[in-house]
Write a protein that holds these residues in place. Structure first.
Motif, PDB file in Angstrom:
ATOM      1  N   TYR A 157       0.823  -1.210   0.000  1.00  0.00           N
ATOM      2  CA  TYR A 157       0.000   0.000   0.000  1.00  0.00           C
ATOM      3  C   TYR A 157       0.860   1.264   0.000  1.00  0.00           C
ATOM      4  O   TYR A 157       0.436   2.323  -0.486  1.00  0.00           O
ATOM      5  CB  TYR A 157      -0.943  -0.009   1.212  1.00  0.00           C
ATOM      6  N   LEU A 185      -8.689  -1.740  10.522  1.00  0.00           N
ATOM      7  CA  LEU A 185      -8.660  -2.745   9.463  1.00  0.00           C
ATOM      8  C   LEU A 185      -9.267  -4.031  10.007  1.00  0.00           C
ATOM      9  O   LEU A 185      -8.716  -4.640  10.935  1.00  0.00           O
ATOM     10  CB  LEU A 185      -7.220  -2.985   8.996  1.00  0.00           C
ATOM     11  N   TYR A 214      -0.265  -3.670   9.190  1.00  0.00           N
ATOM     12  CA  TYR A 214      -0.656  -2.559   8.309  1.00  0.00           C
ATOM     13  C   TYR A 214      -0.964  -1.301   9.118  1.00  0.00           C
ATOM     14  O   TYR A 214      -0.490  -0.211   8.786  1.00  0.00           O
ATOM     15  CB  TYR A 214      -1.912  -2.932   7.519  1.00  0.00           C
ATOM     16  N   CYS A 218       1.027   2.148   8.959  1.00  0.00           N
ATOM     17  CA  CYS A 218       0.342   3.330   8.452  1.00  0.00           C
ATOM     18  C   CYS A 218       0.456   4.495   9.432  1.00  0.00           C
ATOM     19  O   CYS A 218       0.722   5.636   9.034  1.00  0.00           O
ATOM     20  CB  CYS A 218      -1.128   2.998   8.190  1.00  0.00           C
ATOM     21  N   VAL A 284     -11.989  -0.324   6.927  1.00  0.00           N
ATOM     22  CA  VAL A 284     -10.694  -0.179   6.250  1.00  0.00           C
ATOM     23  C   VAL A 284     -10.443   1.307   6.019  1.00  0.00           C
ATOM     24  O   VAL A 284     -10.705   1.822   4.939  1.00  0.00           O
ATOM     25  CB  VAL A 284     -10.637  -0.940   4.903  1.00  0.00           C
ATOM     26  N   VAL A 301      -5.683   0.125   2.081  1.00  0.00           N
ATOM     27  CA  VAL A 301      -4.957  -1.104   1.762  1.00  0.00           C
ATOM     28  C   VAL A 301      -5.073  -1.479   0.288  1.00  0.00           C
ATOM     29  O   VAL A 301      -4.088  -1.862  -0.348  1.00  0.00           O
ATOM     30  CB  VAL A 301      -5.448  -2.265   2.648  1.00  0.00           C
TER      31      VAL A 301
END
Length: 403
Positions: A157, A185, A214, A218, A284, A301
């Motif tokens: 991503y 997520l 993730y 992020c 998400v 994502v």
């Protein structure tokens, strides 16, 4: 909807890439031949499909413990070389035709087989998280640097212009100082079976290792910083007759303290209960609140399928709102038009493959995930597990041979 259908069509039926002339064996124009460890479901979107539109990539071989599974996989995806059986992975690594390895094996096998791939002189693109502990990630990079090989953790991503656009908005100061970040997520209940490897502690299972890597990445990426502490972390166990593992988290929520009084929160869940009012099957998104406004990226994502960047700016006493959608770098408000990389149908994985190949070819990739980034990400995942009372995932039993 029409643009989504068009993007999906181009993903699976991309234009024919230009032919690369490589008249001299061993020249820099030779295409990179990839070998895949394991016939994993992630391999087609992560490598095989993106390779169709990359003129410098050939998916050359696949290995699986089950030879018939490998043969079926190879036939379906047009892969010419197949290895199978108990020695299949090592046979693939020993193939002199292969330049790079894609490692989509379960988390707990990443360290061993990435180490073995590096020892065999292969560059490696490894699925995230790199290993079960930060110390293992350090060892991977130590060996890669010693062997002068390219090693990349597949945070795909990060290579897409959508997330980079969000970061550029934050870095520009348009919205003022960041105050908080919230990354979520989740997957709906029933999407992942209790018997899935994601719930196997020995294989590095748990929601924080899977989806959590993730959200942690992020948060760190958008704030350009590492946490200073884990304020709180709460794990929810998987309740299933098929799973009796007290250290496996079906879901995890955590609050992190970051420099400059920034507070971050994350929520991940491998089996989120269905919500009907209002209907919600999954979450998400990442939302960043600043002194002068806020920005939210929906579907950070897999933005190629669909995404939206919602910006609210409170400057001057009035609130202005806008929505951006960035599928290629030509639309990402770049100062340098020469960096207008990509097509609107490029998957995050296609952007990632472009960067990986550029690195192997001695070119400067558009962006990269560094050694320090990968080590820190897993260290803070371990810290969250520690705070939640579950402890780190078990270290690999693999020991690097003494030279």
């Amino acid at each position: 909807m029409a643009s989504l259908v068009q993007r999906l069509y181009r993903i699976f039926v991309p234009p024919e890439p230009p032919k690369v002339k490589a008249e001299v064996e061993g020249s820099s124009n030779q295409p990179i031949k990839f070998g895949i460890l394991g016939a994993a479901n992630i391999a087609p979107p992560a490598l095989i499909i993106p390779a169709k539109s990359h003129s410098e990539v050939i998916v050359y071989a696949v290995a699986a413990r089950d030879l018939q599974k490998a043969q079926k996989f190879a036939k379906k995806h047009g892969i010419s070389k197949v290895y199978g059986g108990s020695d299949g992975y090592q046979q693939l690594l020993d193939d002199p035709e292969i330049d790079a390895i894609y490692n989509p094996l379960p988390n707990g096998l990443h360290f061993e087989w990435t180490m073995k791939a590096l020892l065999a002189g292969k560059h490696v693109l490894c699925e995230k998280p790199f290993a079960n502990t930060a110390e293992e990630v350090r060892q991977l990079f130590d060996l890669a640097e010693k062997k002068e090989l390219v090693l990349l953790e597949a945070f795909h991503y990060r290579f897409h212009p959508a997330i980079q656009r969000v970061k550029s908005i934050l870095d520009s100061g348009e919205l003022g100082k960041i105050k908080s970040v919230d990354a979520k997520l989740t997957a709906p209940a029933g999407a992942i079976k209790p018997s899935d490897i994601r719930f196997d502690l020995a294989l590095g299972g748990g929601s924080m290792m899977d989806m959590g890597c993730y959200t942690m990445n992020c948060i760190r990426y958008l704030t350009s910083s590492n946490p200073t502490s884990v304020v709180s972390a709460t794990a929810l166990p998987l309740k299933s007759a098929n799973v009796n593992e007290t250290k496996i988290d079906r879901a995890m929520t955590a609050t992190l303290a970051l420099p400059n009084d920034v507070i971050a929160s994350l929520e991940v869940d491998l089996a989120m209960p269905w919500e009907f009012f209002p209907p919600k099957l999954f979450k998400v998104w990442v939302e960043i609140k600043c002194e002068g406004g806020e920005v939210e990226l929906l579907n950070f994502v897999l933005p190629t399928l669909y995404h939206s960047i919602k910006v609210s700016n409170k400057a001057g006493g009035t609130t202005t709102k806008r929505v951006e959608k960035i599928y290629k770098f030509a639309d990402a408000h770049l100062d340098d038009p020469s960096k207008a990389l990509g097509e609107d149908w490029w998957l995050t994985y296609r952007y990632q493959l472009e960067a990986f190949v550029d690195k192997l070819k001695g070119r400067t990739p558009q962006t990269w995930v560094t050694r320090e980034d990968s080590i820190a990400n897993l260290q803070w995942i371990e810290n969250v597990y520690e705070k939640a009372g579950l402890g780190s995932r078990p270290k690999s039993n693999y020991v690097l041979p003494v030279e």
